[in-house]
Every structure is written in C-alpha cells, then in structure tokens.
Write a protein that holds these residues in place. Sequence first.
Motif, PDB file in Angstrom:
ATOM      1  N   LEU A   1      67.803 -10.801 -66.107  1.00 24.10           N
ATOM      2  CA  LEU A   1      67.577 -12.243 -66.006  1.00 24.10           C
ATOM      3  C   LEU A   1      66.508 -12.724 -66.990  1.00 24.10           C
ATOM      4  O   LEU A   1      65.484 -12.061 -67.191  1.00 24.10           O
ATOM      5  N   THR A   2      66.755 -13.913 -67.541  1.00 22.34           N
ATOM      6  CA  THR A   2      65.755 -14.585 -68.378  1.00 22.34           C
ATOM      7  C   THR A   2      65.312 -15.903 -67.758  1.00 22.34           C
ATOM      8  O   THR A   2      64.392 -16.538 -68.255  1.00 22.34           O
ATOM      9  N   GLU A   3      65.985 -16.317 -66.682  1.00 20.16           N
ATOM     10  CA  GLU A   3      65.585 -17.512 -65.943  1.00 20.16           C
ATOM     11  C   GLU A   3      65.912 -17.303 -64.474  1.00 20.16           C
ATOM     12  O   GLU A   3      66.761 -16.467 -64.136  1.00 20.16           O
ATOM     13  N   PRO A   4      65.243 -18.031 -63.586  1.00 18.53           N
ATOM     14  CA  PRO A   4      65.445 -17.788 -62.153  1.00 18.53           C
ATOM     15  C   PRO A   4      66.852 -18.149 -61.686  1.00 18.53           C
ATOM     16  O   PRO A   4      67.526 -18.999 -62.268  1.00 18.53           O
ATOM     17  N   VAL A   5      67.273 -17.499 -60.601  1.00 17.92           N
ATOM     18  CA  VAL A   5      68.495 -17.865 -59.882  1.00 17.92           C
ATOM     19  C   VAL A   5      68.050 -18.440 -58.540  1.00 17.92           C
ATOM     20  O   VAL A   5      67.250 -17.838 -57.829  1.00 17.92           O
ATOM     21  N   ALA A   6      68.569 -19.601 -58.203  1.00 17.11           N
ATOM     22  CA  ALA A   6      68.038 -20.354 -57.074  1.00 17.11           C
ATOM     23  C   ALA A   6      68.468 -19.788 -55.724  1.00 17.11           C
ATOM     24  O   ALA A   6      69.523 -19.165 -55.587  1.00 17.11           O
ATOM     25  N   GLN A   7      67.617 -20.026 -54.747  1.00 12.48           N
ATOM     26  CA  GLN A   7      67.903 -19.697 -53.354  1.00 12.48           C
ATOM     27  C   GLN A   7      69.268 -20.254 -52.952  1.00 12.48           C
ATOM     28  O   GLN A   7      69.661 -21.355 -53.353  1.00 12.48           O
ATOM     29  N   GLY A   8      69.997 -19.480 -52.158  1.00 17.29           N
ATOM     30  CA  GLY A   8      71.303 -19.914 -51.674  1.00 17.29           C
ATOM     31  C   GLY A   8      72.465 -19.530 -52.556  1.00 17.29           C
ATOM     32  O   GLY A   8      73.620 -19.623 -52.128  1.00 17.29           O
ATOM     33  N   ARG A   9      72.191 -19.076 -53.789  1.00 15.86           N
ATOM     34  CA  ARG A   9      73.269 -18.685 -54.676  1.00 15.86           C
ATOM     35  C   ARG A   9      73.916 -17.391 -54.182  1.00 15.86           C
ATOM     36  O   ARG A   9      73.280 -16.535 -53.582  1.00 15.86           O
ATOM     37  N   ILE A  10      75.216 -17.263 -54.449  1.00 16.06           N
ATOM     38  CA  ILE A  10      75.997 -16.094 -54.054  1.00 16.06           C
ATOM     39  C   ILE A  10      76.122 -15.162 -55.252  1.00 16.06           C
ATOM     40  O   ILE A  10      76.420 -15.610 -56.360  1.00 16.06           O
ATOM     41  N   ILE A  11      75.908 -13.874 -55.028  1.00 16.50           N
ATOM     42  CA  ILE A  11      76.085 -12.860 -56.063  1.00 16.50           C
ATOM     43  C   ILE A  11      77.173 -11.909 -55.583  1.00 16.50           C
ATOM     44  O   ILE A  11      77.021 -11.260 -54.543  1.00 16.50           O
ATOM     45  N   THR A  12      78.273 -11.831 -56.324  1.00  8.95           N
ATOM     46  CA  THR A  12      79.365 -10.937 -55.939  1.00  8.95           C
ATOM     47  C   THR A  12      79.564  -9.894 -57.028  1.00  8.95           C
ATOM     48  O   THR A  12      79.434 -10.197 -58.218  1.00  8.95           O
ATOM     49  N   THR A  13      79.893  -8.642 -56.625  1.00 11.30           N
ATOM     50  CA  THR A  13      79.688  -7.539 -57.564  1.00 11.30           C
ATOM     51  C   THR A  13      80.880  -6.624 -57.811  1.00 11.30           C
ATOM     52  O   THR A  13      80.715  -5.588 -58.436  1.00 11.30           O
TER      53      THR A  13
END
Length: 253
Positions: free
Chosen positions: A208-220
């Motif tokens: 990461l180079t910038e934040p990912v906001a609360q509540g975002r979904i990460i699927t892998t």
Amino acid sequence: MPAGSATTTLARQLSDADNGGMRLATATLAEPGTPAEAFTVQSETLALNGWLTVGYKVAIRPDGSSISAPMAHITHASESGTAGFERPAVDALEVEICFVLGKDLPPPGAKSYTRETLLGYVSGIYSGVEFLGHRLDNGSRSPALLFLADRLGNAGYVLGEELPAEVLEPGQDFPLVITINGGTAFSGPGKHPNGDPVAPFLAFANALTEPVAQGRIITTGSLCGAIPTPERAAIAISGFTTLTVTAASTREI
C-alpha cells in the motif's frame, strides 16, 4: 501507452463496455505500458461513472508481488442468506473468503505487516461471491496489463455470512456445493489458490501507498475457480457457508 489522454481513452472504452454489457476486441485497444498506468485506468473508469471503491480484489503474482483491482458494486446478503445481483454483464462467479476492515488500514511504514498485525485491522471474516463481467473478448487470457486495467474482470460482489476465524488456518479444504438453476455446477473440496486466504491480503497491505478506509472489503481468491453463469441464474451455495443469490445480466432483460 502514453500517459494522459490514452489512459482516459481506455478508461472510457472499458466504461462504455461495462455499462453496455459488451466485450471489446483486445487487438483494437492500447495496452498500458506499466502497472501504474493500468491502475490509473482502473481509477479513471470508476471516476467516469461516479462509482466509489467499496472493496478490493487482490491476488499474488508469480513473483510474489501484489496485484489488485477496486470493486464498485457490493450487495449484502440478508440475514436469511439471500441476495440479488444485477449488472449489464454477469459472466461467471467465484465463491471466496473475504475480510471487512474494522478501521482504516494505513501503508506499512517502516515495519511490514505481519499476519497478526494485519488481522488486527479486520472486524470480520465472511463468505462471498465475486461476479465476473469481462469487458475484454479474451477475458483473463487477455494481455496482463489490459486485464489489470479492466479491474481483473470484476463485476461486483455479494457479501455473505460471517465465518469463524478457524477458516483462516492455512492448507484447508472447504466443503462446497454450488448449484445453478437446479443443476450442480461444483461439488467437492473448495481450495484457496494460495492455500491461505490471508496471504494475498498480506501482500496487498505491504504494497500500500495510501490508506484503505474502514468498512472496505478485501477478497483474496476463488475456492472453486470461475464458474460460468447464464443470463439469469438462481444460485444456491452450501457447505462451509450457505447463500442463495439470484443473478442476472440486465442487457438480456
């Protein structure tokens, strides 16, 4: 691909194809020259439509680096485990395990994330269904940077039920049955392509180079590969999770 107008042109072509449920001839498109240009196309495609990034589809390249695409269309299943999903093109589905961020995830800084520190940012682990809607005529077999620019073929996501932390133990198989319009499309052990649902998330977080906001979904990653879907699909998922989804390609309605 030159910077500037060429990335905007490709973003508009992919946007028009997405909104019309069409596939573009790969040979007619200008391929991005770098991953950074492909990421710019992703961002411009979302901006052209006023779509917000509500999650990320992430994976690991053969060299161990992270690859990712923003997701813009998320549906939450009801408490009874049902959902509907519609986009102009819905070509295939993948059953997955995903994470929901409980707080903002910043770039790693001087210390890389470990499995333990990364999971401290997660509020819940869920089942999910990713829907694919390719805008490229060769889909995932298209040139790599074009496929990346096309947001890795993502059409949207259905967030399913919350799962216990035990599903994250590496090397597991998951009992999984998928039926589509009453016929069995998959039956057997579901397996994560990396053997560990956390591994691609960890690679993504450490890049990461910038934040990912609360509540975002990460699927892998898919537990069953990509399963083609008809224009209208009544999907029933059972095994390690239970979920019923009615999906439709609206270009056909």
